[in-house]
Design a protein around this motif. Sequence first.
Motif, PDB file in Angstrom:
ATOM      1  N   GLU A 466       3.572   8.221   6.466  1.00 51.97           N
ATOM      2  CA  GLU A 466       4.979   8.596   6.961  1.00 51.97           C
ATOM      3  C   GLU A 466       6.072   7.807   8.400  1.00 51.97           C
ATOM      4  O   GLU A 466       7.276   7.021   8.071  1.00 51.97           O
ATOM      5  N   LYS A 467       5.113   6.638   8.408  1.00 56.70           N
ATOM      6  CA  LYS A 467       5.603   5.384   8.933  1.00 56.70           C
ATOM      7  C   LYS A 467       4.904   3.858   8.435  1.00 56.70           C
ATOM      8  O   LYS A 467       3.851   4.348   7.624  1.00 56.70           O
ATOM      9  N   GLY A 495       8.601   8.952   3.644  1.00 56.81           N
ATOM     10  CA  GLY A 495       7.440   7.583   3.773  1.00 56.81           C
ATOM     11  C   GLY A 495       7.709   5.881   2.395  1.00 56.81           C
ATOM     12  O   GLY A 495       7.719   5.298   3.331  1.00 56.81           O
ATOM     13  N   GLU A 498      11.167   4.501   4.379  1.00 54.05           N
ATOM     14  CA  GLU A 498      10.485   3.859   5.093  1.00 54.05           C
ATOM     15  C   GLU A 498       9.870   2.559   5.170  1.00 54.05           C
ATOM     16  O   GLU A 498      10.363   1.386   5.452  1.00 54.05           O
TER      17      GLU A 498
END
Length: 564
Positions: A466-467, A495, A498
Amino acid sequence: MIKTAVELHKFLVQNESFDFRPEGRDLGLYNAIKLELALPPGEFLKAMDENNVSAERYLHALLDAAKPLSQMYLEILAYCEKANFLQSKNGAKVEWSIKSNGDDIDFMIEKFRCYSGVVNTISKFEAAMGDTKNEVMNWLAHDVFAPFNSGLTNTSLNWQNVEMFKILEEARVSYQGCFPNLWQGLNRLYLGGERISSDRAMERMVTDHLGYHAMLKKVKTVFDSRRIENLARDFVQLPFWKFRWQVYEIWGVTKTLVEFEKCGFKLVSSSNGHALAELGQTVILATNLSSEYALVYQPRYTNRTGMSVHPDLVVAENVKVEPAGAAPENVIIEPVDVALIVESKQRVGLTDKHVSEVFDKYSSGVEEDGGQVVIINYDNVSACTAIDESKKKLIQDVHPTGVGESKFVSCLHNSNIFQKLVNEIWYVDISMSMNELIGNKLRGFLELRRAKFEQFGRFNLFGFAEKVDQKLPSNLIGNVEMSNDPEEENWEGKGIRELFKHIKSELSNNPRAKIRVISDIASGTFESLGAGFNFFSEIEFVNPTGTVPSDMHEIWPLKSQVDS
């Protein structure tokens, strides 16, 4: 009139400064030519004479021997196009030059095209002669003699009063050994046998015909006995043949520059448009963007034993030019600061004794603990002992068609200084689908990389889902649940975006970074979700469920073998 290989060789030596002797550096090329011509052991010219080698076959063998040299020339040209490496002679053309003992060695695409033209002409030589001979025969049969019901001609006539047949006869004498089947029709009807009498009326039927001058011009172009002479003259004046060993040295420098760009070296700008490199002259060619290292060509300095050394190329730290603003040949280098020496050789007669002497001398000219010396040789000398040690390497058969070229590139990549300066950034997918793929082998592999590079601040490891978070290899585990639904908060596409924002930021700070992304998501998916990010060529995507790089086969051996 030049007919034989020996005559052509002597003509080139006497008239074209054909500096080509079997002693010393050219012995390897001689051996390649003798192999191409299937010559037995023995003195070169004598062997060609006894085996009736034609001038055409000899020139063809010379051209084959020059293939690696021509490719080196082309690679130097390609490098010049993207970097102001040599002096640009004309901004509107692809044209550079470098000086060697007062001579200009020109690098221009027109010279390579000239070589290609000679090669193509030679390769099409027999076909062109056959086509022209058939055209002559058809023209005589159907246009000249048939309208007068004269048949082809009287086979007892001597046609040497007709210029076209005189040229054909001279060519037949020159090339009978090369193309014996070519002359059959001409032998039977115009050239062979006892040709004593002449018939001026029949001769005029040929020479007065409207098509004669066009046919004569074509015969002159294809069968002129000076053809091989002129082609050979063009070839031996080409820069990569005339200055072949100087070109080899420049090629070795170019290869090193190209590879060291990958660990942050940048070519020094030429402030006056003059060549950065001039054979035999010391100059700083490139500097590292994030360290004090420089790549120096032809330096002169003193090694640890007090001997003067003059290697082709060094990678050294703390290179000084004194006094400030002085010419580059005033560079000051200390052995303790030299990380790598690269030296080019062109010797078939390379001996263990000579190699040992060079290594002893240059090994005292590099830093004691991590310094390395690499010697590359154009030829492969089987009598010379192979040397592949941590601090010194001898690589043979190094040229564009030799097996040593890839070994040389690999040697540069694995050198201590290259590994020290390379910047590695790893991104590992830590979503749940990667759980079984992230194991101790991967962690151990990354731990070794970290230990190797981290002391120089050039290894970074991140996990992403997600990060994006910085990780230690021991903390890598695939435990983040992701969704395929774009409406979900944990959608994997979010994700990935990112991830690309993070990569963009890293590349802005470290433009020379080597980036690998490890994920079971196909690289095409990354590209589709990363629209607008134009740096995919900078990234190597590793998919453990598909094909993986060779240095990671130990981690995922079965999958990589099956899927590749």
